[in-house]
Enzyme design. Sequence first.
Site, PDB file in Angstrom:
ATOM      1  CG  ASP A  17     -37.669 -23.786  24.431  1.00  0.00           C
ATOM      2  OD1 ASP A  17     -37.363 -23.423  23.300  1.00  0.00           O
ATOM      3  OD2 ASP A  17     -37.142 -24.756  25.010  1.00  0.00           O
ATOM      4  CD  GLU A  53     -39.761 -24.148  19.760  1.00  0.00           C
ATOM      5  OE1 GLU A  53     -38.845 -24.343  18.962  1.00  0.00           O
ATOM      6  OE2 GLU A  53     -39.696 -24.478  20.959  1.00  0.00           O
TER       7      GLU A  53
END
Length: 551
Positions: free
Chosen positions: A212, A288
Amino acid sequence: MRVGTHDDSWWSRAAVYQVYPRSFRDGNGDGLGDLQGVIDGLGHLESLSIDAVWLSPFYPSPQNDSGYDVSDPRAVDPMFGTLDDFARLVDQAHERGLRVIVDIVPNHVSASHSWFVEALSSPAGSPARRRFHFVDGKGEAGELPPNNWESIFGGPAWTRVKEPDGSWGQWYLHLFDHTQPDLNWVNDEVRIDALNTLAFWLDLRVDGFRVDVALGLAKDMTYPDLIDPIGMSQSLRFDLDPGSAEAVERRAALANSAIFDRDEIHDIYRQWRSLLESYGNDKMAVVEAWVAPERASRYVAPDTLHQIFGFDFLVVAWDAKSIRDAIQHGIDAVSAVGAPPTWALSNHDSPRVVTRLGDGPEGLARARALALIAHALPGSVYVYQGEELGLCDVEVPDSARQDPVWFRSAGREKGRDGGRVPLPWSGSQPPYGFTDRADVSLWLPQPEHWESWTVEAEGDDPDSMLNLYRSSLALRRSHSSLASEEIEFWSVDDDELVVFRRGADVVVVANTSDQWLPSPVAGSILVASGPVVAGDAGVEIGPNTTVWLQM
Ligand code: BGC
């Protein structure tokens, strides 16, 4: 052109299904999605020829950002089950030939994480505070935030704390909600803890990680003002056409900036890579990181991580040139370092693809056509739960909204709840088989009109989105031309067609117009997303339709 891959690792051609655990399926009858629900839904994934399941966070969390606010990264939140349930999930997924990817959230923790609780009760400059970014404010009494950085969810990126003696004190950094304090990655304790977290899940036999906010871990710790603080935070919002001058400029401004995509981040990922390799060569991580194409390859160089999400299809305009550019862009971003490209039409942070492309029959036709383009490309494809059913964004009543984006923007932005509503599995009314419990109100309400959008109803309909995904993902796995690394664009006179060859003998033709158009190539139809007629005169392709042709 050939798309390079490091080797023939499983992830280089995988179809990965993203499960958002709260909304996938309830397995214990309490009305909330959970790990038992994921186990119960594995057959659905298998029927889609999925290779791996990526689980969004299921760790203990106050759920201020739907689990991306983690208070203990090495445990399971009781609302989702237990570590034993997780171990069973991994076993059963592996038995079905499915790999398991878990989310790791290294940029920040929840304000209820024991480290942050300790930091709040510790003095300025203490080791407990040095795990975060605690900084004195500006102004005579430190009453102003340290700089002008903006939270990606809206509002300032700094919150002032009350010191243990009750007086106003330092400010801490949070690039997201104020309940998600950013960690200080210069601190060795933070680095070691993340390695422990990776090892913990690897010991439980996970196959990979989704990282993330992977571009955010390192910060310029002189904390300079940003020239365009709002623009920088918004560049993560996926709301710009990737080819637009504004998007290119904003991504360029992120390169090695004070808050994102700093060069030293890759030292962290080199360490992670070594750890993953110590578990064998079939462990992976996908990052990401919405960065400029010339920066993307740094995240997936042979000594860093394995994949970076290609986000261009999340925003691509529905026209042939934009789609061709998005494909080229996705391939160019990673091929220099031999990493496989990746394609995603939607995820839990974006509008549902049908809605984005126009809603109604037209949005659905375009989403089907875009899926057939993505499923035909080399590299791996990520499918967000419900995408395979062609779901639209749900109009969630404001009183039911949960996303911190809604609260922090004081209602100016609706946020991401519309794409996170619990999945419809069967039956003709809410909760559509999502849970056995009839008397429960779901965390986000389902609409009344989902009767024909359930897994069960679509399974029985040969023309459904579900059956389209089943066919295309199965062929993607079994057809040797689609498994190849070769892709060649064909130049065609018609501006409204996207045409490319895959491997030796498959040609993909997408008609992005609202008219029927003749295919420039003949062949037999392998799969089509809409109306296509093959006759002696050649192949005619209906509006907003993609067809795979066997030459
Ligand atoms: C996740 C979001 C989350 C944010 C903060 C994102 O990249 O995908 O859902 O809100 O990180 O963790």
